[in-house]
Design a protein around this motif. Structure first.
Motif, mmCIF file in Angstrom:
data_model
loop_
_atom_site.group_PDB
_atom_site.id
_atom_site.type_symbol
_atom_site.label_atom_id
_atom_site.label_comp_id
_atom_site.label_asym_id
_atom_site.label_seq_id
_atom_site.Cartn_x
_atom_site.Cartn_y
_atom_site.Cartn_z
ATOM 1 N N LEU A 310 0.853 -1.323 0.046
ATOM 2 C CA LEU A 310 -0.193 0.084 0.132
ATOM 3 C C LEU A 310 0.879 1.193 -0.018
ATOM 4 O O LEU A 310 0.375 2.135 -0.504
ATOM 5 C CB LEU A 310 -1.056 -0.155 1.196
ATOM 6 C CG LEU A 310 -2.135 -1.076 1.210
ATOM 7 C CD1 LEU A 310 -2.757 -1.137 2.586
ATOM 8 C CD2 LEU A 310 -2.926 -0.980 -0.096
ATOM 9 N N ASN A 311 2.065 1.382 0.896
ATOM 10 C CA ASN A 311 2.806 2.375 0.929
ATOM 11 C C ASN A 311 3.428 2.644 -0.473
ATOM 12 O O ASN A 311 3.543 3.878 -1.137
ATOM 13 C CB ASN A 311 4.025 2.020 1.839
ATOM 14 C CG ASN A 311 5.096 3.338 2.091
ATOM 15 O OD1 ASN A 311 4.519 4.320 2.465
ATOM 16 N ND2 ASN A 311 6.202 3.140 1.614
ATOM 17 N N ASP A 312 3.882 1.634 -1.208
ATOM 18 C CA ASP A 312 4.493 1.562 -2.683
ATOM 19 C C ASP A 312 3.511 2.350 -3.655
ATOM 20 O O ASP A 312 3.555 3.115 -4.458
ATOM 21 C CB ASP A 312 4.975 0.268 -3.221
ATOM 22 C CG ASP A 312 6.124 0.016 -2.435
ATOM 23 O OD1 ASP A 312 6.938 0.813 -1.709
ATOM 24 O OD2 ASP A 312 6.688 -1.203 -2.506
ATOM 25 N N THR A 313 2.220 1.718 -3.590
ATOM 26 C CA THR A 313 0.882 2.108 -4.194
ATOM 27 C C THR A 313 0.958 3.679 -4.110
ATOM 28 O O THR A 313 0.763 4.211 -5.221
ATOM 29 C CB THR A 313 -0.193 1.251 -4.041
ATOM 30 O OG1 THR A 313 0.117 0.060 -4.071
ATOM 31 C CG2 THR A 313 -1.437 1.727 -5.034
ATOM 32 N N MET A 314 0.890 4.103 -3.021
ATOM 33 C CA MET A 314 0.626 5.468 -2.572
ATOM 34 C C MET A 314 1.772 6.475 -3.216
ATOM 35 O O MET A 314 1.307 7.596 -3.532
ATOM 36 C CB MET A 314 0.251 5.751 -1.109
ATOM 37 C CG MET A 314 -0.793 4.916 -0.574
ATOM 38 S SD MET A 314 -2.579 5.622 -1.314
ATOM 39 C CE MET A 314 -2.446 7.287 -0.924
ATOM 40 N N ASN A 315 2.931 6.057 -3.060
ATOM 41 C CA ASN A 315 4.099 6.512 -3.457
ATOM 42 C C ASN A 315 3.892 6.664 -5.042
ATOM 43 O O ASN A 315 4.253 7.971 -5.431
ATOM 44 C CB ASN A 315 5.356 6.042 -3.020
ATOM 45 C CG ASN A 315 5.713 6.236 -1.798
ATOM 46 O OD1 ASN A 315 5.109 7.051 -1.005
ATOM 47 N ND2 ASN A 315 6.524 5.303 -1.116
ATOM 48 N N ARG A 316 3.636 5.984 -5.617
ATOM 49 C CA ARG A 316 3.326 5.859 -6.971
ATOM 50 C C ARG A 316 2.124 6.750 -7.708
ATOM 51 O O ARG A 316 2.330 7.482 -8.450
ATOM 52 C CB ARG A 316 3.223 4.486 -7.822
ATOM 53 C CG ARG A 316 4.467 3.627 -7.619
ATOM 54 C CD ARG A 316 4.304 2.222 -8.716
ATOM 55 N NE ARG A 316 2.927 1.369 -8.175
ATOM 56 C CZ ARG A 316 3.177 0.387 -7.505
ATOM 57 N NH1 ARG A 316 4.499 0.334 -6.943
ATOM 58 N NH2 ARG A 316 2.097 -0.306 -7.024
ATOM 59 N N LEU A 317 1.214 6.648 -6.569
ATOM 60 C CA LEU A 317 -0.041 7.741 -7.126
ATOM 61 C C LEU A 317 0.773 9.088 -6.891
ATOM 62 O O LEU A 317 0.173 10.199 -7.870
ATOM 63 C CB LEU A 317 -0.925 7.348 -6.084
ATOM 64 C CG LEU A 317 -2.035 6.181 -6.765
ATOM 65 C CD1 LEU A 317 -3.099 6.082 -5.479
ATOM 66 C CD2 LEU A 317 -2.701 6.236 -8.084
ATOM 67 N N GLU A 318 1.151 9.456 -5.847
ATOM 68 C CA GLU A 318 1.500 10.799 -5.653
ATOM 69 C C GLU A 318 2.677 11.349 -6.438
ATOM 70 O O GLU A 318 2.433 12.440 -6.986
ATOM 71 C CB GLU A 318 2.260 10.595 -4.055
ATOM 72 C CG GLU A 318 1.318 10.659 -3.055
ATOM 73 C CD GLU A 318 1.806 10.613 -1.719
ATOM 74 O OE1 GLU A 318 3.137 10.925 -1.731
ATOM 75 O OE2 GLU A 318 1.205 10.560 -0.484
ATOM 76 N N ALA A 319 3.645 10.332 -7.108
ATOM 77 C CA ALA A 319 4.387 10.825 -8.119
ATOM 78 C C ALA A 319 3.750 11.129 -9.435
ATOM 79 O O ALA A 319 4.128 11.962 -10.240
ATOM 80 C CB ALA A 319 5.511 9.579 -8.381
ATOM 81 N N LEU A 320 2.669 10.156 -9.741
ATOM 82 C CA LEU A 320 1.722 10.398 -11.063
ATOM 83 C C LEU A 320 1.101 11.879 -10.863
ATOM 84 O O LEU A 320 1.077 12.679 -11.940
ATOM 85 C CB LEU A 320 0.904 9.349 -11.164
ATOM 86 C CG LEU A 320 -0.060 9.330 -12.496
ATOM 87 C CD1 LEU A 320 0.732 9.422 -13.322
ATOM 88 C CD2 LEU A 320 -1.010 8.282 -12.408
ATOM 89 N N GLU A 321 0.627 12.147 -9.652
ATOM 90 C CA GLU A 321 -0.039 13.397 -9.482
ATOM 91 C C GLU A 321 0.669 14.484 -9.726
ATOM 92 O O GLU A 321 0.500 15.588 -10.149
ATOM 93 C CB GLU A 321 -0.951 13.310 -8.174
ATOM 94 C CG GLU A 321 -2.053 12.493 -7.921
ATOM 95 C CD GLU A 321 -2.476 12.265 -6.448
ATOM 96 O OE1 GLU A 321 -1.910 12.977 -5.588
ATOM 97 O OE2 GLU A 321 -3.688 11.892 -6.331
ATOM 98 N N SER A 322 2.196 14.419 -9.033
ATOM 99 C CA SER A 322 3.008 15.643 -9.300
ATOM 100 C C SER A 322 3.320 15.504 -10.586
ATOM 101 O O SER A 322 3.402 16.827 -11.177
ATOM 102 C CB SER A 322 4.316 14.903 -8.319
ATOM 103 O OG SER A 322 5.452 16.169 -8.757
#
Length: 330
Positions: A310-322
């Motif tokens: 879940l942590n890795d998934t959230m990091n990927r989502l935040e990177a995509l949003e950025s």
């Protein structure tokens, strides 16, 4: 006259392994004198052709078929199966579909009467120790999304007693082979079925058994139960990426909860009835173990896997949003 092996499962007794093994290598089987139906690895369309109200069956609804289309498909299935049995040069024909095990008595009799002009039928029904079956079916239903809690005893005892009795009553004991799953595992699931047709084993035929429907961890099962409540199959919001992650979740082997005293007594009563009426000694008496079944709690490894994923998934989502924000600008 043809000799027909009618393998009716039941569920969670290695049916997928047997079906895929035989279907994918059926041309070699033909050389050995056994014709495996070409309508698919699992011949469950025959179940549709003989069940009550087949247009309500989940598989036909999943296909988007209306009542007229289901009826037409069923007629086509029967025509194809009849033609294959009549036209094959092989002395043996095999039909395999675990859904057939669930047919009610009148439908089994209809199937029996339909097959009678086509050949001499031998029914093969694999049974499994009830607690082991509950555990296996519970995790299967969890991972495919059709249940949000463990399989109940009432469903399991049908597979071990009610359904086999219906086949025994319709075909007679001489034409029904009840095979213990645990014994078949020792000799080979597919080899056990081939032996009933007097055929050599897979190795002698130059074939290998293929394994399917591998189990998932106990921790994954519990997570799937939650997911199936939150986002059932067929509903919006069910994330298939999450489904894939849960399938690989580490943890302990799933075990069914202990049976209640009433369930243990019911099981033993029905096993005794099989011994008395059909001289079948399938499984010994169970003993009530109490309510505490000693199942392990959620493992630390599983929790680590889940949180890390879940942590890795959230990091990927935040990177995509950025990245999206940088492209769009303020």
């Amino acid at each position: 006259m043809k000799r027909i092996i009618l393998h009716v499962g039941t569920h969670k007794t290695g049916s997928s392994t047997i079906q895929e093994t035989l279907f994918r290598q059926r041309h070699r089987l033909t050389e050995a004198g056994l014709h495996y139906l070409s309508i698919g690895a699992n011949h469950w369309d025959l179940y549709s052709a003989f069940m009550d109200e087949p247009w309500e069956w989940f598989e036909n609804r999943r296909r988007g078929l209306d009542r007229a289309q289901v009826d037409a498909r069923n007629r086509h299935t029967l025509d194809v199966v009849r033609a294959e049995i009549e036209n094959t040069p092989c002395p043996w024909v095999m039909i395999s579909a675990e859904h057939l095990s669930m047919l009610p008595s009148h439908a089994i009799e209809a199937l029996r009467d339909w097959l009678a002009p086509l050949g001499e039928v031998q029914v093969v029904y694999f049974v499994r120790q009830i607690e082991s079956w509950i555990a296996s079916d519970s995790q299967q239903c969890a991972k495919v999304g059709i249940r949000a809690r463990p399989t109940p005893y009432t469903v399991a005892i049908q597979r071990l007693f009610d359904f086999p009795v219906a086949w025994l009553e319709a075909f007679g004991k001489r034409r029904v082979s009840l095979v213990r799953f645990e014994d078949a595992l020792q000799t080979g699931l597919t080899d056990t079925l081939l032996a009933l047709a007097g055929l050599p084993g897979l190795a002698a035929l130059g074939m290998e058994e293929m394994r399917f429907n591998e189990s998932i961890s106990a921790e994954a099962v519990e997570c799937f139960y939650c997911l199936n409540r939150i986002a059932p199959v067929g509903k919006t919001g069910r994330n298939e990426h999450l489904v894939g992650l849960l399938m690989s979740m580490p943890g302990s082997k799933y075990r069914a909860a202990a049976l209640s005293q009433a369930e243990v007594e019911d099981h033993n009563r029905k096993m005794n009835r099989l011994r008395a009426r059909y001289h079948l000694d399938l499984y010994p008496a169970l003993h009530y173990r109490g309510e505490d079944d000693g199942r392990a709690p959620f493992s630390e490894d599983a929790l680590y896997y889940l949180v890390n994923t879940l942590n890795d998934t959230m990091n990927r989502l935040e990177a995509l949003e950025s990245q999206v924000s940088e492209r769009v600008g303020p």
